[in-house]
Write a protein that holds these residues in place. Structure first.
Motif, PDB file in Angstrom:
ATOM      1  N   LEU A 158       0.144  14.516  -2.781  1.00 40.99           N
ATOM      2  CA  LEU A 158      -0.965  15.426  -3.118  1.00 40.99           C
ATOM      3  C   LEU A 158      -1.021  16.582  -2.128  1.00 40.99           C
ATOM      4  O   LEU A 158      -1.220  17.739  -2.502  1.00 40.99           O
ATOM      5  CB  LEU A 158      -2.303  14.685  -3.060  1.00 40.99           C
ATOM      6  N   ALA A 216      -7.937  11.860   3.412  1.00 37.14           N
ATOM      7  CA  ALA A 216      -9.137  11.405   2.694  1.00 37.14           C
ATOM      8  C   ALA A 216      -8.759  10.513   1.520  1.00 37.14           C
ATOM      9  O   ALA A 216      -9.401   9.499   1.247  1.00 37.14           O
ATOM     10  CB  ALA A 216      -9.938  12.613   2.204  1.00 37.14           C
ATOM     11  N   GLN A 217      -7.685  10.899   0.842  1.00 35.99           N
ATOM     12  CA  GLN A 217      -7.239  10.106  -0.310  1.00 35.99           C
ATOM     13  C   GLN A 217      -6.738   8.730   0.145  1.00 35.99           C
ATOM     14  O   GLN A 217      -7.039   7.713  -0.470  1.00 35.99           O
ATOM     15  CB  GLN A 217      -6.118  10.869  -1.037  1.00 35.99           C
ATOM     16  N   ASP A 265      -5.985  17.041   5.436  1.00 31.52           N
ATOM     17  CA  ASP A 265      -7.319  16.453   5.207  1.00 31.52           C
ATOM     18  C   ASP A 265      -7.394  15.805   3.820  1.00 31.52           C
ATOM     19  O   ASP A 265      -7.942  14.716   3.661  1.00 31.52           O
ATOM     20  CB  ASP A 265      -8.406  17.534   5.321  1.00 31.52           C
ATOM     21  N   ILE A 266      -6.847  16.510   2.842  1.00 36.36           N
ATOM     22  CA  ILE A 266      -6.843  15.971   1.474  1.00 36.36           C
ATOM     23  C   ILE A 266      -6.084  14.647   1.432  1.00 36.36           C
ATOM     24  O   ILE A 266      -6.554  13.641   0.882  1.00 36.36           O
ATOM     25  CB  ILE A 266      -6.197  16.992   0.497  1.00 36.36           C
ATOM     26  N   ALA A 267      -4.896  14.647   2.011  1.00 39.11           N
ATOM     27  CA  ALA A 267      -4.061  13.438   1.959  1.00 39.11           C
ATOM     28  C   ALA A 267      -4.727  12.281   2.692  1.00 39.11           C
ATOM     29  O   ALA A 267      -4.766  11.146   2.185  1.00 39.11           O
ATOM     30  CB  ALA A 267      -2.690  13.743   2.569  1.00 39.11           C
ATOM     31  N   ASN A 298      -9.740   6.623   1.162  1.00 36.17           N
ATOM     32  CA  ASN A 298     -10.542   6.187   0.017  1.00 36.17           C
ATOM     33  C   ASN A 298      -9.877   5.024  -0.712  1.00 36.17           C
ATOM     34  O   ASN A 298     -10.540   4.092  -1.157  1.00 36.17           O
ATOM     35  CB  ASN A 298     -10.756   7.356  -0.945  1.00 36.17           C
ATOM     36  N   GLU A 299      -8.561   5.088  -0.848  1.00 36.05           N
ATOM     37  CA  GLU A 299      -7.869   4.062  -1.634  1.00 36.05           C
ATOM     38  C   GLU A 299      -7.443   2.861  -0.813  1.00 36.05           C
ATOM     39  O   GLU A 299      -7.350   1.755  -1.342  1.00 36.05           O
ATOM     40  CB  GLU A 299      -6.659   4.684  -2.333  1.00 36.05           C
ATOM     41  N   ALA A 302      -0.002   3.924  -2.732  1.00 38.96           N
ATOM     42  CA  ALA A 302      -1.189   4.752  -2.484  1.00 38.96           C
ATOM     43  C   ALA A 302      -0.894   5.774  -1.385  1.00 38.96           C
ATOM     44  O   ALA A 302      -1.301   6.940  -1.470  1.00 38.96           O
ATOM     45  CB  ALA A 302      -2.373   3.871  -2.107  1.00 38.96           C
ATOM     46  N   SER A 348       2.021   7.090  -0.466  1.00 38.14           N
ATOM     47  CA  SER A 348       2.940   8.155  -0.895  1.00 38.14           C
ATOM     48  C   SER A 348       2.272   9.081  -1.913  1.00 38.14           C
ATOM     49  O   SER A 348       2.544  10.282  -1.935  1.00 38.14           O
ATOM     50  CB  SER A 348       4.215   7.561  -1.483  1.00 38.14           C
ATOM     51  N   GLY A 367       0.794  -1.222   0.000  1.00 35.98           N
ATOM     52  CA  GLY A 367       0.000   0.000   0.000  1.00 35.98           C
ATOM     53  C   GLY A 367       0.829   1.276   0.000  1.00 35.98           C
ATOM     54  O   GLY A 367       0.279   2.378   0.013  1.00 35.98           O
ATOM     55  N   ALA A 427      -0.682  20.529  -2.791  1.00 33.47           N
ATOM     56  CA  ALA A 427      -1.752  21.436  -2.385  1.00 33.47           C
ATOM     57  C   ALA A 427      -1.202  22.610  -1.593  1.00 33.47           C
ATOM     58  O   ALA A 427      -1.553  23.773  -1.844  1.00 33.47           O
ATOM     59  CB  ALA A 427      -2.789  20.679  -1.555  1.00 33.47           C
TER      60      ALA A 427
END
Lengths: 327, 447
Positions: free
Chosen positions: B413, B434-435, B430-432, B438-439, B406, B408, B403, B417
């Motif tokens: 990201l 959440a990503q 939060d972006i990282a 999700n993955e 995904a 890294s 994993g 950002a």
């Protein structure tokens, strides 16, 4: 209304009629077979495989080419895709990229180049058209290298060399205007396709019609507006359709130029995401299944658009007979 | 007469051909695939040719080596091995990043080596900490080929312009290693250089312009972990936010340029950093040095110019208070499809000696992998290697986990950002996260 005088066909005649019908069908399908086989091998079967891959968790860490050994995970990849916080952005990037490149370059500029080069000396027109074909026949890597070298920041880029000479500020052009470069770079390639189609269509317009318009006192613009454009309507529609689908799946130049950046997927398009996910990433463990889900949606969008175009543009009429000659 | 002569010549030729086939059939074919930047890294594969006769004599066999070496992109290179493995055409030995163990071991493309490593005494001398990055599921899956450090390069030229004395400059690595000169001090120095016009805004500090292992040390430097004790993926939100604050803050203060990610490596990054005249601090890798010497400052004196104008130090201490670096050893792995894994391992053992590894270490400025290398004259007398080897004592490495890719990708990201101003540090975290969630789903724990 019945036809009382018509004699019923004998069984031999009926058989002969059926044989003729079958022969004509076989002839038609025989001619279509090579194209049909190609579509089957290079489109339908790959689509079926990608569709299957998209419901598996295939990755480098469990890679196998045996379809039976792949782990079926249902629609999980699609759920992940639709939950991806950037999927919407990438989708609208794709729409923007296709619409702008198509409208400004693949159709409009292609048409302008065709009109201009068919209204000047024939050999000069040929030379200009040949120049416009260069982006298409240049290797994408070399082509992008030229653009990068041109747009690189000072003191490396050619444009910035001029800025420095003139005492102007210098820029990192691609980073500050990524969409401009993505559209222009792809548009310059796209112009050549429409240009060839439009030029051949304009060249095939009967000279009588063009001369008649001159005799009637039309200006050049009027001749283009009222004679040429209506007569190349079908090639125009064909180019719009073909280039839309072509742009939807193109990503090589974007990958080489911005790789979807800068920042958060600023110039990332759908096909590039499919490539990134399934085939290319720095740390390996490519996600073949997840990337396939992106590819499947792209195929679906392409098919839907193709059907819409065929309906709206009445492609059955387009392929019926050449319109120019029909006049 | 001519006819007879022709038949004789033909017969002899055919005889030779058959004899050739017979020999070729007896020979053991070994294919070795390496990734290398020419010419400085060519020993990665070329060393095998050097020991070919020795291994033939040791094992009493005839070898037919097929060395395939190029400078492909990492993504293509890794896919090539995955596809070749599935097609049954994988090379016997593949050289790649140790993190690939995390994907290729569970896929069954490479074999564990625990049982066979003890058969070769050469491996006993490998620096123990390097084995840590070669494990997966409790087993060892590769043999270290090289090690390196990812330091901060500093421009002596520009520090002199800033008013630093020679003592200040030469003592910087020691002050960084001791924790006296921290990352915050480095950023403050860069700000001062910008204020005094020594460098332009954005050129106080550069990091690499694309995703890669380096970025992880900022997270490690703030106490973050990627794997928990059980080997499961985790992400520490506080460390993530602190990392993004550092990177975003550097952009806001004008030390780091906001468009650093996306700069062209060879067209912009290397010539700018290598010439030492524009950027004060740059995060790079030890192997950059010979690349610069050969390709970017050869006309200015190559190595001598670099020694005069560039120094290297550990990454200064961040939240943990400890200076840090990251080693990304490349690793020889043996394909599970190899019909001769014993011969493949014997070849790897034969080049795992100070003599052979030194050639690679010296030419490409990669750190040694053997304790004996440190004592060897060639290594010890090398000014560059001797100035950097201590970094292995401060090093960290990437995790070996399926994993990791995904993880890294999501982490990167967040960096994009915050550096482009599309999110603040907390937003980027939060972006990282959440990503990642999700993955990776249940495969990631947020702490």
């Amino acid at each position: 209304m019945s036809e009382p005088n018509r004699k019923p066909k004998s069984s031999a005649a009926l058989l002969q009629s059926r044989r003729n019908a079958l022969r004509s069908y076989l002839g038609a399908y025989g001619f279509m077979a090579p194209a049909g086989v190609l579509v089957l091998i290079f489109f339908l079967i790959p689509v079926a495989i990608v569709l299957y891959l998209s419901v598996t968790n295939l990755a480098s860490s469990n890679f196998t080419s045996d379809l039976a050994k792949m782990e079926f995970i249902g629609l999980k990849n699609y759920r992940t895709l639709f939950n991806d916080q950037f999927a919407r952005k990438i989708f609208f990037n794709t729409i923007f990229y296709v619409l702008v490149t198509l409208s400004l370059f693949n159709v409009s500029l292609a048409l302008i180049v065709s009109l201009l080069t068919t209204h000047i000396d024939r050999s000069a027109g040929f030379v200009f058209r040949a120049l416009w074909i260069l982006p298409r026949i240049t290797s994408p890597v070399v082509y992008i290298l030229i653009w990068k070298r041109m747009a690189a920041e000072a003191p490396f880029g050619i444009l910035n060399q001029f800025n420095e000479l003139l005492g102007n500020p210098t820029y990192n052009y691609v980073a500050t205007n990524p969409w401009v470069f993505v559209v222009v770079v792809n548009g310059f390639i796209g112009v050549s396709f429409g240009m060839i189609i439009f030029t051949s269509a304009i060249e095939s317009i009967p000279k009588d019609l063009l001369n008649a318009s001159l005799v009637d006192g039309s200006s050049r613009m009027q001749r283009i507006r009222y004679v040429i454009l209506p007569l190349i309507r079908w090639p125009l529609l064909f180019v719009v359709t073909y280039q839309t689908l072509s742009l939807l799946t193109s990503f090589v130049e974007i990958q080489l130029l911005t790789d979807g950046g800068p920042g958060l997927y600023r110039t990332e398009v759908w096909s590039l995401t499919a490539f990134h996910r399934a085939l290319s990433n720095y740390f390996g463990n490519a996600q073949w299944g997840y990337g396939s889900a992106f590819a499947v949606l792209l195929v679906m969008i392409g098919v839907v658009l193709a059907v819409i175009y065929m309906r709206v543009f009445r492609f059955d009429e387009l392929v019926a007979e050449p319109r120019v000659e029909a006049l | 007469m001519i006819r007879k002569l022709s038949f004789t010549v033909l017969f002899v030729l055919l005889l030779g051909l058959f004899a050739g086939f017979a020999v070729a059939q007896d020979a053991v074919n070994i294919t070795i695939r390496c990734i290398a930047s020419p010419p400085e890294e060519d020993w990665r594969c070329n060393n095998f040719a050097v020991v070919e006769e020795q291994v033939e004599a040791d094992l009493g066999i005839e070898l037919n080596l097929n060395l395939i070496q190029d400078n492909a992109s990492w993504g293509d290179y890794k896919n090539e091995f995955v596809l070749a493995s599935e097609a049954g055409e994988a090379p016997d030995i593949i050289l790649s990043g140790h993190e690939d163990i995390g994907a290729w071991a569970p896929a069954g493309f490479i074999i564990p080596l625990d049982d066979v490593i003890p058969m070769h005494s050469e491996f006993e001398d490998i620096v123990p900490s390097l084995w840590d990055s070669h494990g997966y599921a409790g087993q060892i899956w590769g043999i270290p080929q090289d090690a390196e450090a990812r330091p901060i390069f500093y421009s002596k030229l520009l520090l002199r312009d800033l008013g630093w004395s020679e003592d200040d400059i030469e003592s910087l690595p020691d002050r960084v290693a001791s924790g006296e000169f921290t990352f915050a001090d480095m950023l403050a120095t860069a700000e001062a250089a910008i204020e005094e016009g020594v460098v332009d805004s954005g050129n106080g500090w550069w990091h690499r312009p694309s995703n890669g292992p380096d970025f992880l040390y900022y997270y490690y430097g703030h106490g973050g972990e990627v794997l928990d004790m059980e080997g499961n993926l985790v992400v520490d939100r506080d460390a993530l936010v602190a990392t993004y604050e550092l990177l975003g803050g550097a952009v806001e203060s004008g030390v780091l340029r906001s468009d650093i990610i996306g700069l062209d490596w060879s067209e912009v990054w290397h010539p700018t950093v290598g010439q030492a005249e524009t950027v004060l601090f740059a995060a790079g890798g030890t192997w950059n040095w010979p690349n610069w010497a050969i390709n970017y400052v050869a006309d200015r004196g190559g190595d001598e110019y670099l020694f005069e104008n560039i120094g290297l130090t550990l990454i200064p201490a961040m939240g943990t208070g400890k200076a840090i670096t990251l080693t990304h050893p490349l690793t020889y792995m043996i394909s599970s499809g190899s019909p001769h894994p014993d011969v493949a391992l014997a070849l790897i053992a034969a080049i795992t000696t100070p003599e052979h590894n030194n050639k690679h270490a010296i030419d490409s400025f990669h750190l040694g992998i053997l304790n004996a290398q440190l004592e060897s004259e060639a290594y010890a007398n090398n000014r560059l290697l001797s100035s950097a080897h201590y970094m292995l004592d401060h090093t960290t490495s990437l995790p070996n986990h399926p994993g990791w890719n995904a993880w890294s990708g999501a982490y990167f990201l967040g960096i994009q950002a915050v550096e482009t101003g599309e999110a603040d540090a907390a937003g980027a975290a939060d972006i990282a996260i959440a990503q990642m969630q999700n993955e990776l789903g249940d495969g990631i724990t947020v702490r």
